[in-house]
Scaffold this active site. Structure first.
Site, PDB file in Angstrom:
ATOM      1  N   ASP A 178      -0.398  14.269   0.640  1.00 10.04           N
ATOM      2  CA  ASP A 178      -0.766  13.512  -0.599  1.00 10.04           C
ATOM      3  C   ASP A 178       0.329  12.583  -1.004  1.00 10.04           C
ATOM      4  O   ASP A 178       1.642  13.229  -1.458  1.00 10.04           O
ATOM      5  CB  ASP A 178      -1.289  14.449  -1.282  1.00 10.04           C
ATOM      6  CG  ASP A 178      -1.843  13.731  -2.695  1.00 10.04           C
ATOM      7  OD1 ASP A 178      -2.736  12.800  -2.306  1.00 10.04           O
ATOM      8  OD2 ASP A 178      -2.003  14.260  -3.906  1.00 10.04           O
ATOM      9  N   HIS A 179       0.210  11.448  -1.535  1.00  5.73           N
ATOM     10  CA  HIS A 179       1.126  10.495  -1.928  1.00  5.73           C
ATOM     11  C   HIS A 179       2.198  10.370  -1.028  1.00  5.73           C
ATOM     12  O   HIS A 179       3.364  10.177  -1.598  1.00  5.73           O
ATOM     13  CB  HIS A 179       1.470  10.991  -3.377  1.00  5.73           C
ATOM     14  CG  HIS A 179       0.315  10.602  -4.122  1.00  5.73           C
ATOM     15  ND1 HIS A 179      -0.606  11.399  -4.558  1.00  5.73           N
ATOM     16  CD2 HIS A 179       0.285   9.477  -5.143  1.00  5.73           C
ATOM     17  CE1 HIS A 179      -1.564  10.786  -5.282  1.00  5.73           C
ATOM     18  NE2 HIS A 179      -1.133   9.780  -5.917  1.00  5.73           N
ATOM     19  N   HIS A 183      -4.965   4.425   1.636  1.00  6.46           N
ATOM     20  CA  HIS A 183      -6.065   4.838   1.730  1.00  6.46           C
ATOM     21  C   HIS A 183      -6.394   6.205   0.874  1.00  6.46           C
ATOM     22  O   HIS A 183      -5.729   6.975   0.780  1.00  6.46           O
ATOM     23  CB  HIS A 183      -6.608   5.148   2.995  1.00  6.46           C
ATOM     24  CG  HIS A 183      -6.577   3.878   3.979  1.00  6.46           C
ATOM     25  ND1 HIS A 183      -7.771   3.119   4.011  1.00  6.46           N
ATOM     26  CD2 HIS A 183      -5.877   3.397   4.943  1.00  6.46           C
ATOM     27  CE1 HIS A 183      -7.604   2.043   5.118  1.00  6.46           C
ATOM     28  NE2 HIS A 183      -6.299   2.440   5.568  1.00  6.46           N
ATOM     29  N   HIS A 222       0.105   0.082   3.487  1.00  4.54           N
ATOM     30  CA  HIS A 222      -1.088   0.041   2.604  1.00  4.54           C
ATOM     31  C   HIS A 222      -1.745   1.435   2.194  1.00  4.54           C
ATOM     32  O   HIS A 222      -1.311   2.183   3.094  1.00  4.54           O
ATOM     33  CB  HIS A 222      -1.927  -0.997   3.013  1.00  4.54           C
ATOM     34  CG  HIS A 222      -2.841  -0.782   4.080  1.00  4.54           C
ATOM     35  ND1 HIS A 222      -2.283  -0.939   5.477  1.00  4.54           N
ATOM     36  CD2 HIS A 222      -3.765  -0.049   4.525  1.00  4.54           C
ATOM     37  CE1 HIS A 222      -2.774  -0.377   6.455  1.00  4.54           C
ATOM     38  NE2 HIS A 222      -3.878   0.320   5.688  1.00  4.54           N
ATOM     39  N   CYS A 246      -4.206  -3.387   8.783  1.00  7.17           N
ATOM     40  CA  CYS A 246      -3.654  -2.257   8.767  1.00  7.17           C
ATOM     41  C   CYS A 246      -2.376  -2.324   9.668  1.00  7.17           C
ATOM     42  O   CYS A 246      -1.511  -1.221   9.613  1.00  7.17           O
ATOM     43  CB  CYS A 246      -4.500  -1.344   9.557  1.00  7.17           C
ATOM     44  SG  CYS A 246      -5.548  -0.462   8.302  1.00  7.17           S
ATOM     45  N   HIS A 248      -0.056   4.016   4.982  1.00  7.64           N
ATOM     46  CA  HIS A 248       0.313   3.790   6.449  1.00  7.64           C
ATOM     47  C   HIS A 248       0.339   2.303   6.977  1.00  7.64           C
ATOM     48  O   HIS A 248       0.124   1.355   6.028  1.00  7.64           O
ATOM     49  CB  HIS A 248      -0.589   4.822   7.271  1.00  7.64           C
ATOM     50  CG  HIS A 248      -2.037   4.084   7.484  1.00  7.64           C
ATOM     51  ND1 HIS A 248      -2.997   4.742   8.502  1.00  7.64           N
ATOM     52  CD2 HIS A 248      -2.705   2.945   7.097  1.00  7.64           C
ATOM     53  CE1 HIS A 248      -4.003   3.773   8.486  1.00  7.64           C
ATOM     54  NE2 HIS A 248      -3.886   2.897   7.541  1.00  7.64           N
ATOM     55  N   GLU A 264     -11.769   7.670   6.256  1.00 11.78           N
ATOM     56  CA  GLU A 264     -10.643   6.778   6.099  1.00 11.78           C
ATOM     57  C   GLU A 264     -11.398   5.764   4.943  1.00 11.78           C
ATOM     58  O   GLU A 264     -10.541   5.451   3.986  1.00 11.78           O
ATOM     59  CB  GLU A 264     -10.050   5.868   7.331  1.00 11.78           C
ATOM     60  CG  GLU A 264      -8.871   5.258   6.693  1.00 11.78           C
ATOM     61  CD  GLU A 264      -8.117   4.426   8.272  1.00 11.78           C
ATOM     62  OE1 GLU A 264      -7.285   5.075   8.538  1.00 11.78           O
ATOM     63  OE2 GLU A 264      -8.781   3.554   8.585  1.00 11.78           O
TER      64      GLU A 264
END
Ligand code: NI
Length: 135
Positions: free
Chosen positions: A80-81, A42, A40, A34, A15, A125
């Site tokens: 996811d991903h 998490h 980047h 961020c 995100h 997170e």
């Protein structure tokens, strides 16, 4: 007598946090790393908790197999991903903070869980930063 059952799940996602109405400098001041325009990732840890009466016939509050499949289909499949900002429709115009992700997860799961059960989302997170949303 109400009992809470919980299921843990996990997803990796990228995100970027920013407010498009602010300058780059103001975004950097507020969101730090961020705000990086290159995104980047998490490792999000999710805990979905369901609270209600124990059903006398089964001894369950909710069948955990059903909850497991629901999280896999509605959340892991969608997040996811993924790049949350660019690939998840809910975040096209919503900043993908842990707070907002928790609310989106709650809204995605709520219609699939019996209305007499309470739903609570906890989203990590980082190992030390987490958010709770109860609707
Ligand atoms: Ni971040």
């Amino acid at each position: 007598m109400k009992v809470t059952v919980s299921r843990k799940a996990h997803f990796n996602a990228a995100h970027r946090l920013y407010n498009c109405e602010w300058s780059d400098e103001r975004n950097d001041d507020m969101f730090g790393k961020c705000a990086n325009p290159h995104f980047h990732g998490h490792n999000y840890e999710l805990i979905v908790s369901v609270t209600g009466e124990i059903e006398p016939e089964t001894g369950y509050v909710m069948d955990m197999k059903v909850l497991k499949d629901l999280i896999a289909n509605e959340i892991e499949e969608a997040f996811d991903h993924k790049n949350l900002n660019e690939q998840v429709p809910e975040f096209i115009s919503l900043n993908p903070t842990a707070e907002n992700i928790s609310v989106v997860i709650w809204n995605k799961l709520r219609p699939h869980i019996d209305s007499k059960l309470e739903l609570e989302i906890t989203l990590y997170e980082t190992p030390r930063n987490f958010v709770t949303f109860k609707g």
